[in-house]
Design an enzyme around this catalytic site. Structure first.
Site, PDB file in Angstrom:
ATOM      1  N   GLY A 201       1.022  -0.921  -0.215  1.00 55.40           N
ATOM      2  CA  GLY A 201      -0.156   0.051  -0.001  1.00 55.40           C
ATOM      3  C   GLY A 201       0.814   1.704  -0.325  1.00 55.40           C
ATOM      4  N   ASN A 202       0.251   2.156   0.007  1.00 56.70           N
ATOM      5  CA  ASN A 202       0.461   3.814   0.192  1.00 56.70           C
ATOM      6  C   ASN A 202      -0.200   4.719   0.972  1.00 56.70           C
ATOM      7  OD1 ASN A 202      -0.971   5.506  -0.916  1.00 56.70           O
ATOM      8  ND2 ASN A 202      -0.899   3.672  -2.751  1.00 56.70           N
ATOM      9  N   ARG A 203       1.093   5.743   1.709  1.00 56.94           N
ATOM     10  CA  ARG A 203       0.959   6.871   2.623  1.00 56.94           C
ATOM     11  C   ARG A 203      -1.242   7.240   2.714  1.00 56.94           C
ATOM     12  NH1 ARG A 203       4.854   9.305   3.702  1.00 56.94           N
ATOM     13  NH2 ARG A 203       3.824  11.170   4.626  1.00 56.94           N
TER      14      ARG A 203
END
Ligand code: PMT
Length: 400
Positions: A201-203
């Site tokens: 995933g990412n932030r």
């Protein structure tokens, strides 16, 4: 235009008589909602005479016409002048214990506040935090001005002059300038599963994409948001909006499917989602277990470029806007990268977003440069994500 003017309990209430008169003279349908406290300064009769509309403070009058929400629903613009520290705190907390409070919660129109209070109250951390929350939600804050206050002291806290408030309120971007426009926005970060419990995933918190959707809806657009993972409080803001439809997705492929099927009816498409460029070739059906001291190698395959696909398939009159998240600190190199990305993706506008450990992702503020079709800078904005969103829509309006 249907304008609601909220008047709260400060001595500057007398100056709002001129504000209401000016808006009425300009041909607007003005409805004043005073708080009980404000009636110590200016009475109901004055407001009725000046606005030429019935005025009450009560949610228990005109119940058959659901007055506690009907004014907010009808409003195309809401101005609160003066706005005391108390009402700013109530607005930030979403309290609705009087007619002004219920109206403010029921409205989707742009809201403008003109604070008025003593300098100490304006500078108090509680007020500073409340004003920041309101700005982030898209509320326009006019003033306060600096000058002599009621106690003979002076400093920032004086309500801005009525003409200044009226000018600022009528110039608020988005007093329904997107009315009826069909808008499709992607927001949040995709999650690509590795196994039933893990993902790549990412932030992304979803804030920027959600701000783009809310700004469009507040400006009158009919909005569909394709929402990948976002913080719960952020996602709740779009779920509550009466003119926003939310389609929840998880992976890049789900996002592609949702965007493609919603794109046929959209006039403007904005891809603000942070999409994973890769997913694992094969998702494990069971939780992967540790393999001793040996490292783990993931076999990744590329995800589709959703934005490029939407741009390539766009029909006449449809506009496609992309974002570019870049960590390049040098402005010229950053813009160069943006220009290359805009050309590769084939979009009408590209919002170049400098990101990093402490920039762009998962913050309430942002800084962007918007590039037009020829790569020229058409807008530039640093501020809350809502301010960035409004700058984006201004650029869209200018181009359309
Ligand atoms: O959510 P926040 O915490 O508020 O953070 C906001 C943000 C930084 C995520 C947002 O402002 C932003 O920059 N979004 C785009 C992130 C991104 O994926 O950028 P990119 O440069 O990797 O991709 C360029 C464009 O192509 C983007 O519009 C992206 O949505 C799109 N894309 C990317 C990969 C892919 N496979 N398909 C795509 O459509």
């Amino acid at each position: 235009m249907f304008i609601v003017v909220g008047v709260t309990g400060g001595i500057a209430a007398y100056k709002s008589v001129h504000l209401v008169r000016r808006l009425v003279r300009a041909g607007h349908d003005v409805h004043v909602i005073p708080t009980e406290d404000s009636l110590h300064f200016v009475g109901l009769t004055t407001w009725e005479a000046i606005s030429r509309n019935p005025v009450t403070t009560s949610v228990h009058e005109d119940v058959a016409r659901v007055r506690h929400v009907s004014l907010g629903r009808s409003a195309e613009l809401v101005v609160v002048a003066p706005a005391t520290a108390n009402v700013l705190a109530k607005m930030a907390a979403g309290l609705a214990d009087d007619l002004l409070g219920t109206t403010l919660l029921a409205t989707t129109a742009p809201v403008v506040v003109a604070p008025a209070m003593h300098t100490e109250m304006w500078r108090h951390p509680a007020t500073v935090a409340n004003v920041a929350v309101l700005r982030e939600r898209g509320v326009t804050v006019v003033g306060p001005a600096e000058g002599e206050l009621t106690g003979g002291d002076s400093g920032p806290g004086r309500m801005s002059e009525p003409d200044e408030i009226a000018d600022a309120a009528l110039a608020v971007p988005g007093v329904h300038d997107l009315a009826g426009l069909r808008v499709l926005v992607s927001a949040g970060g995709t999650r690509e599963p590795l196994d039933p419990v893990r993902y790549l995933g990412n932030r992304s918190s979803g804030r920027q994409g959600v701000a783009v959707a809310l700004a469009a809806a507040d400006r009158g657009a009919d909005v569909t948001v394709v929402l990948a993972h976002a913080d719960t409080d952020v996602a709740d803001r779009v779920r509550r909006h009466p003119r926003i439809r939310v389609v929840d997705v998880g992976t890049a492929e789900e996002l592609q499917h949702a965007m493609t099927s919603a794109s046929s009816s959209a006039e403007v498409i904005v891809m603000a989602a942070a999409v994973a460029d890769y997913r694992v070739a094969e998702v494990s059906a069971v939780k992967m277990s540790k393999k001793g001291d040996a490292g783990l190698t993931l076999d990744l395959v590329q995800n589709p470029d959703i934005l490029a696909g939407l741009a390539a398939a766009r029909r006449d009159g449809q506009m496609v806007v992309g974002f570019a998240a870049e960590t390049e600190p040098d402005r010229e190199l950053l813009l160069e990268r943006g220009r290359g990305k805009r050309a590769r993706k084939g979009v009408d506008l590209l919002v170049v977003n400098e990101v990093g450990w402490t920039r762009g992702f998962d913050r309430t503020d942002n800084a962007v440069v918007v590039l037009g079709p020829d790569g020229a800078v058409v807008a530039e904005r640093q501020g809350t994500k809502r301010e960035v969103a409004d700058a984006l829509w201004d650029a869209v309006v200018a181009r359309r």
